[in-house]
Design an enzyme around this catalytic site. Structure first.
Site, PDB file in Angstrom:
ATOM      1  N   TYR A 117     -23.238 -21.958  47.422  1.00  0.00           N
ATOM      2  CA  TYR A 117     -22.193 -22.867  46.954  1.00  0.00           C
ATOM      3  C   TYR A 117     -20.811 -22.343  47.354  1.00  0.00           C
ATOM      4  O   TYR A 117     -20.664 -21.739  48.408  1.00  0.00           O
ATOM      5  CB  TYR A 117     -22.314 -23.106  45.448  1.00  0.00           C
ATOM      6  CG  TYR A 117     -23.667 -23.624  45.011  1.00  0.00           C
ATOM      7  CD1 TYR A 117     -24.289 -24.684  45.669  1.00  0.00           C
ATOM      8  CD2 TYR A 117     -24.340 -23.049  43.940  1.00  0.00           C
ATOM      9  CE1 TYR A 117     -25.523 -25.166  45.259  1.00  0.00           C
ATOM     10  CE2 TYR A 117     -25.579 -23.530  43.520  1.00  0.00           C
ATOM     11  CZ  TYR A 117     -26.163 -24.587  44.188  1.00  0.00           C
ATOM     12  OH  TYR A 117     -27.381 -25.057  43.785  1.00  0.00           O
TER      13      TYR A 117
ATOM     14  N   VAL B 274     -29.802 -24.477  40.990  1.00  0.00           N
ATOM     15  CA  VAL B 274     -29.325 -24.434  39.605  1.00  0.00           C
ATOM     16  C   VAL B 274     -30.446 -24.219  38.592  1.00  0.00           C
ATOM     17  O   VAL B 274     -30.171 -24.091  37.399  1.00  0.00           O
ATOM     18  CB  VAL B 274     -28.519 -25.700  39.242  1.00  0.00           C
ATOM     19  CG1 VAL B 274     -27.251 -25.787  40.055  1.00  0.00           C
ATOM     20  CG2 VAL B 274     -29.374 -26.951  39.402  1.00  0.00           C
TER      21      VAL B 274
ATOM     22  N   LYS C 162     -32.842 -27.814  49.832  1.00  0.00           N
ATOM     23  CA  LYS C 162     -31.985 -28.278  50.922  1.00  0.00           C
ATOM     24  C   LYS C 162     -32.265 -27.508  52.211  1.00  0.00           C
ATOM     25  O   LYS C 162     -32.193 -28.079  53.313  1.00  0.00           O
ATOM     26  CB  LYS C 162     -30.515 -28.141  50.526  1.00  0.00           C
ATOM     27  CG  LYS C 162     -30.111 -28.988  49.329  1.00  0.00           C
ATOM     28  CD  LYS C 162     -28.716 -28.642  48.847  1.00  0.00           C
ATOM     29  CE  LYS C 162     -28.326 -29.458  47.614  1.00  0.00           C
ATOM     30  NZ  LYS C 162     -27.009 -29.066  47.066  1.00  0.00           N
TER      31      LYS C 162
ATOM     32  N   SER D 141     -31.575 -26.896  44.591  1.00  0.00           N
ATOM     33  CA  SER D 141     -30.856 -26.881  45.868  1.00  0.00           C
ATOM     34  C   SER D 141     -31.483 -25.987  46.930  1.00  0.00           C
ATOM     35  O   SER D 141     -31.118 -26.079  48.104  1.00  0.00           O
ATOM     36  CB  SER D 141     -29.399 -26.460  45.645  1.00  0.00           C
ATOM     37  OG  SER D 141     -28.647 -27.531  45.122  1.00  0.00           O
TER      38      SER D 141
END
Length: 331
Positions: free
Chosen positions: A256, A274, A80, A77
């Site tokens: 998150y 992750v 991103k 992630s």
């Protein structure tokens, strides 16, 4: 040495700071027992759950490395943030913010529920899976390799070398992608995607599967901390506006559904993945006292044992301690 709050008498020589960081990595390594490896991507189960490492690259030229700094892992992630930067550079900031919002969700990163229950007109931010897949759909190109090329080019501009795709992790992601495919089909149904779903998902899985080290993450963080400029030569790598928006999103949405706690207790822009990586950017600070890395720094952390939100357990605790001791908070 490990306990306490802001240490206003910290020695600022590299030798002393290295000793501090070595001590803290050793202390917090035992916290890896409180987490677990990511299970929904089988290839990530091969990581050493006891690994913990950190790299801090200062704008003053000082670099500190401690722990498992040689480990390679995939962006997951953290990618991103990179693809959001690339999309803004390729399509324009206004265009991208018309396609994806900048609000925290308060939900898990792979949630579908908030999309349906809130009847949103666009994904709430580019750092949850729905928003990230939407951003990936805007990248130019007709194949996944064409779409990833500007991502690789941006990273190469930062590092001076080309990163590689981890094909084993990519295949593992592709074969275990039920939730992301469900998100993709929902995005397709409501008209959020700009391009073919299969190509978009293939690109998304590949961007998450790029191999990096924490040295690489610290370098990205250093550039963002410096508002997109290379502190070594003053060259603009990322436009200032895009770098600043990315840091805002990292602070509010980057960890998150633990982003609020991280902003409260650590107080620096960060993006996790992750695989156990954390990318952090510490902008220059104004303080009455001289503190380590007061001119700003980038930080890369690796600790693949995750908490329930999907963040590195030991990594967050290590960052919280360093941020407290050296007053790294932007607030």
């Amino acid at each position: 040495m490990v306990q306490g709050i802001a240490n206003w008498n910290t020695e600022e020589t590299q030798e002393w700071l290295q000793q501090y960081v070595d001590d803290w990595v050793t202390f917090y390594r035992k916290n890896t027992d409180d987490g677990e490896l990511a299970s929904y991507i089988p290839e990530l189960q091969k990581a050493d759950p006891n690994a913990l490492g950190i790299v801090i690259r200062g704008n003053n030229g000082m670099t500190l490395r401690s722990g498992d700094t040689g480990e390679q892992f995939t962006l997951q992630s953290i990618s991103k943030a990179i693809t959001f930067i690339v999309a803004c550079m390729e399509r324009g900031v206004s265009y991208m913010l018309n396609n994806v919002d900048v609000e925290p969700t308060g939900e898990a990163f792979n949630s579908i529920m908030h999309l349906e229950m809130k009847q949103v007109k666009k994904p709430l931010n580019p750092f949850n899976n729905a928003g990230a897949i939407t951003v990936t759909s805007t990248l130019p190109g007709t194949t996944s390799d064409e779409r990833l090329e500007p991502v690789f080019q941006l990273l190469e501009n930062m590092f001076g070398h080309r990163l590689k795709l981890n094909h084993a992790v990519y295949e593992s992601e592709r074969k275990s992608s039920t939730r992301n495919r469900a998100i993709g089909y929902y995005l397709l149904e409501v008209g959020f995607l700009e391009s073919d779903l299969d190509v978009t998902l293939e690109t998304y899985f590949k961007q998450c599967s790029i191999d990096v080290t924490i040295d690489d993450l610290a370098r990205i963080g250093q550039v963002l901390a410096n508002d997109g400029m290379d502190p070594k030569n003053g060259e603009e790598i990322v436009p200032r506006q895009i770098a600043r928006i990315t840091k805002v999103l990292m602070l509010t949405c980057g960890m998150y559904n633990a982003s609020g706690k991280f902003a409260t207790y650590v107080g620096i822009p960060a993006k996790s993945g992750v695989s156990g990586g954390i990318l952090a950017a510490v902008p220059p600070r104004v303080r009455d006292d001289t503190m380590p890395f007061i001119d700003g720094c980038g930080i890369g952390v690796y600790g693949p044992a995750l908490g329930e939100e999907g963040n590195s357990v030991a990594g967050i605790r290590l960052l919280r301690h360093i941020a407290t001791q050296w007053d790294l908070s932007i607030f």
